[in-house]
Design a protein around this motif. Structure first.
Motif, PDB file in Angstrom:
ATOM      1  N   LEU A  97     -23.335-112.318-129.851  1.00 12.85           N
ATOM      2  CA  LEU A  97     -22.842-112.998-128.912  1.00 12.85           C
ATOM      3  C   LEU A  97     -21.323-112.298-128.636  1.00 12.85           C
ATOM      4  O   LEU A  97     -20.609-112.405-129.571  1.00 12.85           O
ATOM      5  CB  LEU A  97     -22.880-114.590-129.110  1.00 12.85           C
ATOM      6  CG  LEU A  97     -21.767-115.491-128.081  1.00 12.85           C
ATOM      7  CD1 LEU A  97     -22.406-115.410-126.830  1.00 12.85           C
ATOM      8  CD2 LEU A  97     -21.718-116.916-128.325  1.00 12.85           C
ATOM      9  N   MET A 105     -18.166-113.075-126.259  1.00 11.03           N
ATOM     10  CA  MET A 105     -17.400-113.638-124.840  1.00 11.03           C
ATOM     11  C   MET A 105     -16.136-113.081-124.653  1.00 11.03           C
ATOM     12  O   MET A 105     -15.275-113.073-125.454  1.00 11.03           O
ATOM     13  CB  MET A 105     -17.420-115.355-125.618  1.00 11.03           C
ATOM     14  CG  MET A 105     -18.738-115.843-125.809  1.00 11.03           C
ATOM     15  SD  MET A 105     -18.452-117.577-126.470  1.00 11.03           S
ATOM     16  CE  MET A 105     -18.449-118.595-125.053  1.00 11.03           C
ATOM     17  N   SER A 149     -23.906-105.142-126.975  1.00  8.76           N
ATOM     18  CA  SER A 149     -23.774-106.688-127.544  1.00  8.76           C
ATOM     19  C   SER A 149     -25.138-107.334-127.172  1.00  8.76           C
ATOM     20  O   SER A 149     -25.516-106.888-125.810  1.00  8.76           O
ATOM     21  CB  SER A 149     -22.665-107.613-126.961  1.00  8.76           C
ATOM     22  OG  SER A 149     -21.615-106.761-127.309  1.00  8.76           O
ATOM     23  N   VAL A 183     -25.764-110.610-126.168  1.00 11.51           N
ATOM     24  CA  VAL A 183     -25.613-111.650-125.032  1.00 11.51           C
ATOM     25  C   VAL A 183     -24.125-111.371-124.845  1.00 11.51           C
ATOM     26  O   VAL A 183     -23.137-111.775-125.759  1.00 11.51           O
ATOM     27  CB  VAL A 183     -25.984-113.093-125.419  1.00 11.51           C
ATOM     28  CG1 VAL A 183     -25.588-113.994-124.369  1.00 11.51           C
ATOM     29  CG2 VAL A 183     -27.460-113.147-125.665  1.00 11.51           C
ATOM     30  N   ILE A 184     -23.679-111.152-123.493  1.00 10.76           N
ATOM     31  CA  ILE A 184     -22.516-111.231-122.999  1.00 10.76           C
ATOM     32  C   ILE A 184     -21.976-112.447-122.064  1.00 10.76           C
ATOM     33  O   ILE A 184     -22.657-112.746-121.079  1.00 10.76           O
ATOM     34  CB  ILE A 184     -22.070-109.764-122.317  1.00 10.76           C
ATOM     35  CG1 ILE A 184     -22.229-108.602-123.297  1.00 10.76           C
ATOM     36  CG2 ILE A 184     -20.697-109.770-121.635  1.00 10.76           C
ATOM     37  CD1 ILE A 184     -22.028-107.361-122.616  1.00 10.76           C
ATOM     38  N   VAL A 185     -21.056-113.191-122.219  1.00 13.90           N
ATOM     39  CA  VAL A 185     -20.435-114.283-121.506  1.00 13.90           C
ATOM     40  C   VAL A 185     -19.334-113.648-121.024  1.00 13.90           C
ATOM     41  O   VAL A 185     -18.340-113.360-121.830  1.00 13.90           O
ATOM     42  CB  VAL A 185     -20.234-115.282-122.564  1.00 13.90           C
ATOM     43  CG1 VAL A 185     -19.500-116.600-121.603  1.00 13.90           C
ATOM     44  CG2 VAL A 185     -21.829-115.991-123.225  1.00 13.90           C
ATOM     45  N   ALA A 236     -22.144-109.065-117.302  1.00 13.73           N
ATOM     46  CA  ALA A 236     -22.463-110.532-118.241  1.00 13.73           C
ATOM     47  C   ALA A 236     -23.711-110.857-118.173  1.00 13.73           C
ATOM     48  O   ALA A 236     -24.368-111.128-116.846  1.00 13.73           O
ATOM     49  CB  ALA A 236     -21.426-111.127-117.925  1.00 13.73           C
ATOM     50  N   ASP A 237     -24.444-111.582-118.994  1.00 16.77           N
ATOM     51  CA  ASP A 237     -25.537-112.344-119.101  1.00 16.77           C
ATOM     52  C   ASP A 237     -25.251-113.560-118.631  1.00 16.77           C
ATOM     53  O   ASP A 237     -26.198-114.218-117.651  1.00 16.77           O
ATOM     54  CB  ASP A 237     -26.324-112.290-120.350  1.00 16.77           C
ATOM     55  CG  ASP A 237     -26.604-110.979-121.230  1.00 16.77           C
ATOM     56  OD1 ASP A 237     -27.736-110.378-120.813  1.00 16.77           O
ATOM     57  OD2 ASP A 237     -25.770-110.487-122.014  1.00 16.77           O
TER      58      ASP A 237
END
Lengths: 326, 251
Positions: free
Chosen positions: A266, A268, A285, A287-289, A303-304
Motif C-alpha cells: 500500500l 499512500m 506498488s 495499491v496506490i492511494v 492511483a488505484d
C-alpha cells in the motif's frame, strides 16, 4: 555458471537487499553456485559471516575479507577486493544490490575488470539478457551482455523478493587470502563520519506500507501528520523531492528516480502532484492511494484510489477512523 | 588547479518520452534536448570552486554527435572557460566514456573531475565511478557538499547514502559525482551567452585519443512499461477505508 554476490552487512547481519541479490542469482540460473563476499573487520564481521552462512539455502560458500582496510565499505578498496576475488574464482556473474553500497562499488570494480556493468536490473530473461528501466522508468530496456566474463549486475531489491522459507544449512565460511591485495588505492579516501536519522519505523525500501507527503504539507511541523499516520499503520515515511528540498524531512526519505525505489503493498500519497521522476519510484506498488486538492494532478492517473480533497482534513479523519495497528 | 567537468546532452527532463514503434529506442528526433540536470549541478559546483579562488580553470567536456557543441556552448555561457568535444556518432556507453575521459585527463591534468551522478536518459550511474577506477583516483559519489583544501590537497565530500549522510576525505586528484542538493545551478545571462560564442571548443575523435569505440553490451529492445490500470475516484474517507479493507485487503 557461478555467481559472486557483493554483500553488505550492518550490526552483525546481512542486509536484506543483499539477500535479494541472492534471489536474483537464482533467476540467472537455478543451478548456479553462489559465493557471498563480505568485507569488514572485527567481531561484527564474524557475526555477519555466521548470519550469511545460514541466511539463504542457495548460498554455497561465504568468503570473508577481514582487515582494517575494510572497516568502512569504501569503493577504492572494495573494487580492488572484487578484482582479487574474481581473479581467483573466475565467476561468470557478479551481482550486488542497487543501493548506495552497490551503486558506489560495482561500476568501479567493473572498470578494473574492463566490463560494462548492467545497473538497476529489474528482470532477468536469461543468463546474459536483462531488463532495466531507462528514462525514469518511462521505458524498459532489454540489454544483452556479450562480453567476456564476468557479467556484472546491480539489481533492484524490490524486483527480487526473498522467499520466506529461507532457512538453510550452514554454508562453509572461508577467509579471502589478502597477501596479493593491491594496495594502490588504500588510504586515498578516508571515512570521516556518518549521520543517520534514528527511527523505529520500518525501512523505506522494504516496508509493506509507505506514506508519502509532498510540497502541499507546507512545513516540517505539518509533515508530522504524515509520521503520525505512518505510526498508526506501521508504515515507512517517504517524501517527494519538493518536500525534501523545502527542508521538511531529510534527504534519505526521497522517493523517485534518483531517490528510493519502493514497492509496498500500500502506497499512500498526500499532497503529491506526481512528477514523472516521483512516479518512477512507486510504479511497482500494489495499491496506490492519492489524496490531493487538485483533481488534475498527474498522480491520479496512476492511483488505484483517488480522493480529491484537502489533506489537512483527510489525514485527521483517517487518524481518527483507522484502527490501531497491533 | 584545473577542474574538468563532463556534461551530457540528453532529452530535456520535462519531455514526455516516446518509445519508437520498432522498439529500437526512444524518439529523439525533433525532441527538445538539454544538458543533463546532474551535469548542470556538476558544472555549477566547479564554477563556484573557481569563484572562491581554489581553481584556475574549468574545462567542460561533452561526447557524442556534433550537436553536443550546443550543450558545450550552454556550459561555456554558464561560465566554463573552455570546451572539449569528443565527436562520435556511435553510441557511447559509460565504459567507453570513462576511457575517453581518462585519455583527456592525461592531456589536461586536472586536479578534480566533477560529473553528475547519473544521466536522466539511460539512468546508468556508472561513469564517475568507472573513470575513478581507471585512473586509480579516490571517488566521492552522490555528493551533497564539497569542501576543497588545496593546501592540504584534499576534498571533504558529504555523500547522500541510503540511511543518511556519509562524509569522506579524499586525496586529490579525485573524482566527485553530484547529487541533487549540492547546489542550485545558475542561468546563463545574455552577455555571457554572447561571450561564450568566442570561447574555444577543441575537437577530438576517439581515434585521436587512442580509445576504441566498442561495447560488450547491446540493446535488444526498448519497450513501454506496463500501464497501471486506471483507478477510481472516491468521495469520502469512509469509502476509502472501506475499499482498502474490503476490496484491496491492504489494511
Amino acid at each position: 555458471i557461478s555467481t559472486l554476490i557483493l554483500a553488505e552487512h550492518d550490526g552483525g547481519a546481512i542486509k536484506s537487499q543483499s539477500i535479494s541479490a541472492v534471489e536474483a542469482a537464482k533467476s540467472v540460473d537455478k543451478q548456479t553456485s553462489i559465493s557471498l563476499l563480505l568485507a569488514g573487520s572485527g567481531p561484527s564481521l564474524q557475526q555477519a559471516a555466521a548470519h550469511a552462512a545460514s541466511c539463504h539455502p542457495s548460498i554455497s560458500q561465504v568468503l570473508v575479507a577481514d582487515s582494517d582496510k575494510f572497516t568502512h565499505p569504501l569503493a577504492e578498496t572494495w573494487a580492488r577486493l572484487v578484482q582479487l576475488v574474481q581473479q581467483k574464482g573466475g565467476y561468470s556473474h557478479i551481482i550486488t544490490a542497487s543501493n548506495s553500497f552497490g551503486k558506489n562499488i560495482l561500476p568501479r570494480a567493473a572498470a578494473l575488470l574492463d566490463v560494462s556493468p548492467i545497473t538497476d536490473v529489474i528482470a532477468i530473461s536469461s543468463s546474459n539478457q536483462f531488463v532495466r528501466p531507462i528514462y525514469a522508468g518511462n521505458a524498459l530496456c532489454t540489454v544483452r551482455y556479450s562480453g567476456n566474463n564476468p557479467c556484472m549486475l546491480s539489481v533492484r531489491s524490490t524486483s527480487f523478493a526473498v522467499s520466506m522459507d529461507s532457512k538453510s544449512n550452514e554454508a562453509p565460511i572461508s577467509q579471502v587470502d589478502l597477501s596479493t591485495f593491491n594496495e594502490d588505492s588504500v588510504g586515498k579516501s578516508r571515512y570521516i563520519n556518518h549521520t543517520a536519522q534514528v527511527t523505529e519505523r520500518p525501512d523505506l525500501g522494504n516496508a509493506q506500507v509507505v506514506i508519502t507527503g509532498g510540497r502541499a504539507l507546507k512545513s516540517a511541523e505539518n509533515f508530522k501528520m504524515i509520521e503520525k499516520l505512518a505510526e498508526k499503520l506501521g508504515a515507512a515515511v517517504g517524501a517527494t523531492r519538493a518536500a525534501v528540498d523545502a527542508g521538511f524531512v531529510p534527504n534519505d526519505l526521497q522517493v523517485g528516480q534518483t531517490g528510493k525505489i519502493v514497492a509496498p503493498k500500500l502506497y499512500m500519497a498526500f499532497g503529491v502532484s506526481g512528477a514523472i521522476q516521483h512516479l518512477a519510484g512507486i510504479r511497482d506498488s500494489k495499491v496506490i492511494v492519492a489524496v490531493n486538492k487538485d483533481a488534475d494532478a498527474p498522480i491520479f492517473q496512476v492511483a488505484d484510489y483517488g480522493l480529491v480533497g484537502d489533506l489537512f482534513e483527510v489525514i485527521p479523519e483517517l487518524l481518527e477512523k483507522l484502527p490501531e495497528k497491533k | 588547479m584545473k577542474i574538468m567537468v563532463a556534461i551530457k546532452r540528453v532529452v530535456d527532463y520535462a519531455v514526455k518520452i516516446r518509445v519508437k514503434s520498432d522498439k529500437s529506442g526512444v524518439e529523439t528526433l525533433n525532441v527538445k534536448m538539454s544538458m543533463n540536470p546532474f551535469c548542470e549541478i556538476a558544472l555549477e559546483e566547479a564554477l563556484r570552486i573557481k569563484q572562491s579562488g581554489l581553481a584556475s580553470e574549468v574545462v567542460a567536456v561533452s561526447m557524442g554527435p556534433s550537436q553536443c557543441v550546443d550543450t558545450l556552448r550552454t556550459g561555456l555561457a554558464m561560465g566554463a572557460d573552455r570546451g572539449i568535444h569528443v565527436e562520435s556518432t556511435a553510441a557511447l556507453y559509460p565504459l567507453t566514456v570513462a576511457k575517453l575521459l581518462k585519455a583527456l585527463v592525461d592531456v589536461e591534468k586536472p586536479g578534480v573531475i566533477i560529473l553528475g551522478k547519473q544521466a536522466i536518459d539511460d539512468d546508468c550511474n556508472q561513469t564517475g565511478q568507472m573513470v575513478a577506477g581507471l585512473l586509480g583516483w579516490p571517488q566521492g559519489t552522490f555528493a551533497s557538499k564539497v569542501l576543497l583544501d588545496t593546501e592540504k590537497q584534499v576534498a571533504t565530500v558529504e555523500r547522500e547514502v541510503d540511511d543518511g549522510l556519509e562524509t569522506l576525505c579524499l586525496d586529490l586528484p579525485a573524482v566527485i559525482t553530484t547529487d541533487l542538493r549540492l547546489n542550485q545551478p545558475r542561468y546563463a545571462t545574455l552577455p555571457n551567452i554572447m561571450k561564450a560564442k568566442s570561447k574555444v571548443i577543441k575537437k577530438y575523435t576517439p581515434q585521436e585519443l587512442n580509445v576504441e569505440v566498442k561495447s560488450d553490451i547491446e540493446i535488444v529492445e526498448v519497450t513501454e512499461p506496463p500501464k497501471r490500470k486506471a483507478g477510481v475516484i472516491i468521495s469520502s474517507v469512509d469509502e476509502l477505508i472501506d475499499k482498502l479493507r474490503n476490496e484491496a485487503h491492504v489494511i
